[in-house]
Design an enzyme around this catalytic site. Structure first.
Site, PDB file in Angstrom:
ATOM      1  N   HIS A  53       5.530 -31.218  11.256  1.00  0.00           N
ATOM      2  CA  HIS A  53       4.866 -29.963  10.897  1.00  0.00           C
ATOM      3  C   HIS A  53       3.847 -30.149   9.767  1.00  0.00           C
ATOM      4  O   HIS A  53       2.935 -29.340   9.612  1.00  0.00           O
ATOM      5  CB  HIS A  53       5.902 -28.922  10.471  1.00  0.00           C
ATOM      6  CG  HIS A  53       6.925 -28.658  11.532  1.00  0.00           C
ATOM      7  ND1 HIS A  53       6.604 -28.060  12.729  1.00  0.00           N
ATOM      8  CD2 HIS A  53       8.245 -28.952  11.592  1.00  0.00           C
ATOM      9  CE1 HIS A  53       7.701 -27.976  13.477  1.00  0.00           C
ATOM     10  NE2 HIS A  53       8.702 -28.513  12.817  1.00  0.00           N
TER      11      HIS A  53
ATOM     12  N   HIS B 289       8.375 -24.325   9.727  1.00  0.00           N
ATOM     13  CA  HIS B 289       7.270 -24.928  10.480  1.00  0.00           C
ATOM     14  C   HIS B 289       5.909 -24.751   9.813  1.00  0.00           C
ATOM     15  O   HIS B 289       5.034 -25.596   9.980  1.00  0.00           O
ATOM     16  CB  HIS B 289       7.179 -24.299  11.882  1.00  0.00           C
ATOM     17  CG  HIS B 289       8.296 -24.703  12.784  1.00  0.00           C
ATOM     18  ND1 HIS B 289       8.241 -24.592  14.157  1.00  0.00           N
ATOM     19  CD2 HIS B 289       9.523 -25.231  12.511  1.00  0.00           C
ATOM     20  CE1 HIS B 289       9.369 -25.020  14.695  1.00  0.00           C
ATOM     21  NE2 HIS B 289      10.178 -25.411  13.719  1.00  0.00           N
TER      22      HIS B 289
ATOM     23  N   ASP C 122       0.875  -1.165   0.000  1.00  0.00           N
ATOM     24  CA  ASP C 122       0.000   0.000   0.000  1.00  0.00           C
ATOM     25  C   ASP C 122       0.919   1.223   0.000  1.00  0.00           C
ATOM     26  O   ASP C 122       2.132   1.092  -0.236  1.00  0.00           O
ATOM     27  CB  ASP C 122      -0.994  -0.040   1.175  1.00  0.00           C
ATOM     28  CG  ASP C 122      -0.330   0.148   2.529  1.00  0.00           C
ATOM     29  OD1 ASP C 122       0.922   0.211   2.589  1.00  0.00           O
ATOM     30  OD2 ASP C 122      -1.054   0.232   3.540  1.00  0.00           O
TER      31      ASP C 122
ATOM     32  N   THR D  40       2.599  -2.000   8.819  1.00  0.00           N
ATOM     33  CA  THR D  40       3.020  -3.020   9.786  1.00  0.00           C
ATOM     34  C   THR D  40       3.202  -4.400   9.169  1.00  0.00           C
ATOM     35  O   THR D  40       3.893  -5.240   9.742  1.00  0.00           O
ATOM     36  CB  THR D  40       1.946  -3.172  10.879  1.00  0.00           C
ATOM     37  OG1 THR D  40       0.718  -3.523  10.225  1.00  0.00           O
ATOM     38  CG2 THR D  40       1.772  -1.890  11.673  1.00  0.00           C
TER      39      THR D  40
ATOM     40  N   CYS E  56       3.087  -3.333   3.920  1.00  0.00           N
ATOM     41  CA  CYS E  56       2.251  -2.196   4.314  1.00  0.00           C
ATOM     42  C   CYS E  56       2.932  -1.548   5.509  1.00  0.00           C
ATOM     43  O   CYS E  56       4.130  -1.758   5.729  1.00  0.00           O
ATOM     44  CB  CYS E  56       0.806  -2.612   4.578  1.00  0.00           C
ATOM     45  SG  CYS E  56       0.518  -3.706   5.977  1.00  0.00           S
TER      46      CYS E  56
HETATM   47  C1  RB5 Z   1      -2.021   2.459   6.597  1.00  0.00           C
HETATM   48  O1  RB5 Z   1      -2.077   3.633   7.340  1.00  0.00           O
HETATM   49  C2  RB5 Z   1      -1.796   1.259   7.519  1.00  0.00           C
HETATM   50  O2  RB5 Z   1      -2.938   1.029   8.282  1.00  0.00           O
HETATM   51  C3  RB5 Z   1      -1.420   0.044   6.720  1.00  0.00           C
HETATM   52  O3  RB5 Z   1      -0.288   0.309   5.968  1.00  0.00           O
HETATM   53  C4  RB5 Z   1      -1.100  -1.216   7.505  1.00  0.00           C
HETATM   54  O4  RB5 Z   1      -0.149  -0.967   8.483  1.00  0.00           O
HETATM   55  C5  RB5 Z   1      -2.247  -1.975   8.012  1.00  0.00           C
HETATM   56  O5  RB5 Z   1      -2.113  -3.051   8.614  1.00  0.00           O
END
Ligand code: RB5
Length: 151
Positions: A133, A98, A8, A67, A65
């Site tokens: 596994h 695993h 993203d 996180t 993204c």
């Molecule tokens: C975008 O602001 C953020 O929410 C997205 O990149 C991601 O971290 C979502 O899990």
């Protein structure tokens, strides 16, 4: 190996760099976008990568993204996908060894590029261990389509 990649806006910069990194290392990279860092919704970009892997068009998927959490949650909704949100090299090894993960979801905001490169090195060089596994992964795949029964 053929690899689909997407991000993203929060993962765009690292997606571009990681795609180039993989090409340099001989991977056949399919870039599922986006083409700019304009604000987008991560499920819209998790889907084409997940479908590529589920349909066998790509062997593995890479998602980035902020996180990695949202990308993993979205990709795991697609049957055949085992997506893991990975922020350390050790976990990258373990998600292969695993869990036979076929999609990796990375953090573009909380993990630096060099670490994500090492994470991808581990993700692509570690084999599934099978053995004890294998049955567990089979059980995960049998959960696809599981429904919550009404009380
Ligand atoms: C975008 O602001 C953020 O929410 C997205 O990149 C991601 O971290 C979502 O899990």
């Amino acid at each position: 190996m053929k690899v689909s990649i997407a991000s993203d806006h929060a993962g765009f910069e690292q997606k571009e760099a990681l795609a180039a990194y993989l090409v340099e290392r001989g991977f056949d990279v399919v870039d599922r976008g986006p083409a700019t860092d304009d604000r987008v919704d991560y499920p819209d970009f998790a889907l084409p990568v997940a479908l590529d892997v589920a349909r066998g068009l790509s062997e593995r998927g890479v998602l980035v993204c902020g996180t990695g959490i949202g990308m993993a949650l979205a990709a795991d909704k697609v049957a055949g996908v085992r997506a893991a949100n990975i922020v350390s090299v050790k976990f990258a090894e373990l998600c292969r060894e695993h869990n036979d993960a076929n999609v990796i979801a990375l953090s573009g905001r909380f993990v630096d590029l060099e670490t994500n490169e090492r994470i991808l090195d581990a993700f692509f060089s570690t084999d599934f261990a099978g053995g004890r596994h294998a049955g567990r992964v089979e059980k995960i795949m049998k959960l696809e389509g599981a429904v919550v029964e009404e009380a």
